[in-house]
Scaffold this motif. Structure first.
Motif, short mmCIF file in Angstrom:
data_model
loop_
_atom_site.label_atom_id
_atom_site.label_comp_id
_atom_site.label_asym_id
_atom_site.label_seq_id
_atom_site.Cartn_x
_atom_site.Cartn_y
_atom_site.Cartn_z
N LEU A 430 0.84 -1.19 0.00
CA LEU A 430 0.00 0.00 0.00
C LEU A 430 0.88 1.25 0.00
N ASN A 431 0.33 2.32 -0.53
CA ASN A 431 1.05 3.58 -0.66
C ASN A 431 1.19 4.25 0.72
N ALA A 432 2.41 4.31 1.21
CA ALA A 432 2.66 4.89 2.53
C ALA A 432 2.91 6.39 2.46
N GLY A 433 2.78 6.98 1.26
CA GLY A 433 3.04 8.40 1.11
C GLY A 433 1.94 9.25 1.73
N PRO A 434 2.19 10.56 1.85
CA PRO A 434 1.22 11.47 2.46
C PRO A 434 0.04 11.71 1.54
N GLY A 435 -1.04 12.24 2.15
CA GLY A 435 -2.24 12.58 1.39
C GLY A 435 -3.46 11.88 1.94
N ARG A 441 -9.48 9.05 7.44
CA ARG A 441 -8.52 9.22 6.34
C ARG A 441 -8.98 8.50 5.09
N GLY A 442 -8.46 8.97 3.96
CA GLY A 442 -8.72 8.30 2.70
C GLY A 442 -8.03 6.95 2.62
N GLY A 443 -8.60 6.05 1.83
CA GLY A 443 -7.98 4.75 1.62
C GLY A 443 -6.65 4.89 0.91
N LYS A 444 -5.79 3.90 1.11
CA LYS A 444 -4.45 3.96 0.56
C LYS A 444 -4.40 3.38 -0.85
N GLY A 521 -13.25 15.36 7.23
CA GLY A 521 -13.21 15.95 8.57
C GLY A 521 -11.83 16.45 8.95
N ASP A 522 -11.79 17.36 9.92
CA ASP A 522 -10.55 17.99 10.37
C ASP A 522 -9.60 16.93 10.93
N PRO A 523 -8.35 16.87 10.42
CA PRO A 523 -7.39 15.87 10.93
C PRO A 523 -7.16 15.97 12.43
N LYS A 524 -7.29 17.17 12.97
CA LYS A 524 -7.04 17.34 14.41
C LYS A 524 -8.05 16.55 15.26
N ASN A 525 -9.14 16.12 14.65
CA ASN A 525 -10.15 15.37 15.39
C ASN A 525 -9.99 13.86 15.25
N ARG A 526 -8.94 13.40 14.58
CA ARG A 526 -8.74 11.95 14.46
C ARG A 526 -8.34 11.38 15.82
N SER A 527 -8.86 10.22 16.13
CA SER A 527 -8.61 9.63 17.45
C SER A 527 -7.16 9.14 17.55
N GLU A 528 -6.62 9.20 18.74
CA GLU A 528 -5.25 8.72 18.97
C GLU A 528 -5.14 7.23 18.66
N GLU A 529 -6.19 6.49 18.92
CA GLU A 529 -6.18 5.06 18.62
C GLU A 529 -6.02 4.82 17.12
N ASP A 530 -6.75 5.61 16.31
CA ASP A 530 -6.64 5.46 14.86
C ASP A 530 -5.26 5.88 14.36
N ILE A 531 -4.72 6.95 14.91
CA ILE A 531 -3.38 7.40 14.50
C ILE A 531 -2.34 6.34 14.85
N ALA A 532 -2.44 5.78 16.05
CA ALA A 532 -1.48 4.75 16.46
C ALA A 532 -1.57 3.53 15.55
N ARG A 533 -2.78 3.16 15.16
CA ARG A 533 -2.93 2.02 14.25
C ARG A 533 -2.31 2.32 12.88
N ASP A 534 -2.50 3.55 12.38
CA ASP A 534 -1.90 3.94 11.10
C ASP A 534 -0.37 3.85 11.18
N LEU A 535 0.19 4.26 12.32
CA LEU A 535 1.64 4.18 12.49
C LEU A 535 2.12 2.74 12.50
N ASN A 537 0.74 0.22 11.08
CA ASN A 537 0.57 -0.37 9.74
C ASN A 537 1.46 0.27 8.69
N GLY A 538 2.19 1.32 9.07
CA GLY A 538 3.06 1.97 8.11
C GLY A 538 2.33 2.89 7.16
N TYR A 539 1.11 3.29 7.52
CA TYR A 539 0.32 4.17 6.65
C TYR A 539 0.74 5.63 6.76
N ILE A 540 1.51 5.95 7.79
CA ILE A 540 1.95 7.33 8.01
C ILE A 540 3.25 7.28 8.79
N THR A 541 4.12 8.24 8.53
CA THR A 541 5.38 8.32 9.26
C THR A 541 5.18 9.10 10.56
#
Length: 553
Positions: A430-435, A441-444, A521-535, A537-541
């Motif tokens: 999957l594309n680990a680049g930004p965006g 978040r949008g699908g990868k 939706g505003d990225p600042k409202n993303r849950s910490e649980e979702d951000i940690a999961r993205d990290l 999975n390598g979906y975000i640096t």
């Protein structure tokens, strides 16, 4: 339904469901007997049962945009052949957009009439992408083409079989005009096999229930489709809605939607002139509108001819949405998917909350070929690509999916690609680049590396959304873009969105990158649980997580 005869609605229901089963069986028969991975793995085909007038009665699996071709192909046959020249045992072929082929020369339509005694009662038809039908480049798709004559052999709605007798001249013309005659022969006969299965099963229904009941059941199914469409139309706010969208080329595509109590009018008359090979036939434009209308109005209704009766589509001949002969159509799909995407975006703009954020929205057609490193035999692969879909309220976008325009298809497995093609698959990820970041978040998209294993191979491609990314919604960030990067053995690299016959040699890497979908939706409202999961999975640096989400965990 107006008739002097009373029919059992349960029998109608049985026949209508049986027709859908028959179309699916035709699909499976063709898939299992085809030679090319674009058909048996990617499922770049579709099947359908149609009524005597060529209106879709039932469709099988496969590409929605292909199913919409088949009624128009039958209309082309009926326009060319008087009814008294259409007989039992006939099989027709057409790939020419100017004779009912609709798409481009790589897509071959096969169709056969079904008779009850001396009466034409139905058609069985299929369409599949063939890897090579001649033309100026291997794979037959060139972004440099300016006329259809450069794109391959034209089959203008002709008889392959006349009352069961093979027209060997047409077969010979097809075989001699391809760089892959064995594959074309196998794919052609697989399509014929699918028609024969469909013909047999429809005759079984006619024998069991009678021709009159069969035709009445089909007409009833069409009326159900129309009833559902008009009911959905009645729930949409009437009015006229304009929308325009800039494309990668800088061109502006425009649409005006007028919704009345009984019509859904799509006006595309004010659009750029046809040019190059990125053009759509009038019929192909109709298909893009049909898919968008059904997705918006009633996704669960029968997708038959009746459902699309409220549509009224206006085009100008000589524009990209209504190409005039001899315009080229090799990359027709990018024009149609841009229209499909623009219509959904227009509806999202005027009817918020109905449509997700933008998706990667390109077929991303990728053609690679050349001498096989082990056999020296010419090979050509044709692959559409998967990408990221947009997020919507409460949900991240799906990753690694074909667009809604392309439908129920699959990517080619790495194991099959390596076994059948002259390439090694070094990475499928999957594309680990930004965006596409957002509260959801949008699908990868994907990041795939093909390593070339022989000299003098070629690469051709046509990608849109290569400059303007999928849009975000309600504060969500835009997604990323689609592109191909060729990484040479000397460390240099080049990026492409449209290209024809780029030479690639042993050790060069073809890197396919498709877009991440738009965020919601505003990225600042993303849950910490979702951000940690993205990290994880390598979906975000970690750096991007701090920059966009303010995440320090």
């Amino acid at each position: 339904m107006t008739t002097d005869k009373t029919y059992d609605p349960v029998t109608f229901d049985i026949i209508q469901n049986a027709l859908e089963a028959v179309a699916d069986e035709m699909f499976v028969a063709q898939r299992k007997t085809s030679m090319s991975a674009i058909i048996y793995e990617v499922l770049d085909l579709s099947t359908s049962i149609l009524d005597a007038k060529g209106e879709i009665a039932a469709s099988g699996a496969g590409i929605p945009a292909f199913i919409g071709v088949l009624d128009k192909a039958i209309h082309g046959i009926l326009k060319k052949f008087p009814l008294d020249e259409i007989r039992p045992g006939d099989v027709f072929a057409s790939n020419d957009p100017y004779y009912g082929g609709v798409t481009h020369l790589n897509d071959m339509v096969l169709a056969a009439p079904v008779f009850a005694e001396d009466r034409l009662v139905a058609w069985v038809a299929n369409i599949a992408h063939w890897n090579d039908v001649g033309g100026m480049v291997p794979g037959s798709m060139s972004s440099d083409a300016t006329e259809i004559f450069q794109e391959g052999v034209r089959i203008p709605a002709v008889k392959l079989f006349d009352q069961g007798v093979e027209n060997s001249a047409i077969f010979d013309i097809l075989y001699v005009n391809t760089r892959l005659p064995d594959y074309l022969r196998g794919d052609l006969w697989a399509g014929i096999a699918g028609l024969r299965i469909g013909d047999r099963r429809v005759h079984e229904l006619i024998d069991k229930y009678g021709a009159d009941t069969f035709e009445a059941a089909v007409a009833d199914f069409m009326e159900l489709g129309e009833t559902r469409a008009r009911a959905a139309l009645g729930k949409i706010r009437t009015g006229t809605y304009s929308f325009e969208e800039e494309q990668d080329t800088g061109q502006i595509h425009k649409v005006e939607l007028t919704i009345t109590d009984d019509e859904f009018i799509v006006d595309l008359r004010d659009n750029p002139a046809q040019a190059g090979s990125s053009n759509s036939s009038r019929e192909g434009t109709e298909i893009a509108v049909q898919l968008a209308f059904k997705s918006f109005a009633d996704p669960d209704a029968p997708g038959n001819g009746g459902f699309f009766r409220p549509l009224n589509i206006k085009t100008t001949p000589g524009t990209i949405f209504h190409v005039k002969e001899p315009g080229a159509l090799g990359y027709y799909s990018e024009v149609e998917i841009r229209l499909f995407d623009m219509l959904l975006r227009a509806l999202a703009h005027h009817f918020p909350g109905v449509v997700p954020a933008g998706n990667f929205a390109s077929i991303c057609g990728t053609v690679v070929g050349g001498p096989h490193p082990e056999t020296g035999r010419h090979y050509t692969i044709v692959e559409p690509q998967v990408g990221g879909w947009g997020a919507w309220q409460g949900h991240d976008g799906p990753s690694g999916q074909f667009s809604g325009f392309h439908g129920e298809t699959f990517n080619c497995p790495a194991e099959v690609a390596e076994a059948r093609y002259g390439l090694a698959v070094d990475q499928l990820a999957l594309n680990a680049g930004p965006g596409g970041e957002g509260q959801w978040r949008g699908g990868k998209g994907i990041d795939v590396h093909y390593r070339v294993r022989a000299d003098h191979n070629f690469l051709s491609l046509g990608y849109t959304r290569s400059r303007i990314p999928p849009w975000g919604v309600d504060g969500g960030l835009d997604g990323s873009t689609n592109f191909v990067e060729v990484i040479r053995t000397d460390g240099t690299s080049e990026k492409f969105s449209f290209a024809t016959n780029v030479e690639v040699n042993t050790g060069d890497v073809i890197r396919v990158v498709t877009a991440n979908g738009g965020g919601y939706g505003d990225p600042k409202n993303r849950s910490e649980e979702d951000i940690a999961r993205d990290l994880r999975n390598g979906y975000i640096t970690p750096e991007r997580a701090r920059e966009i989400y303010g995440y320090e965990g």
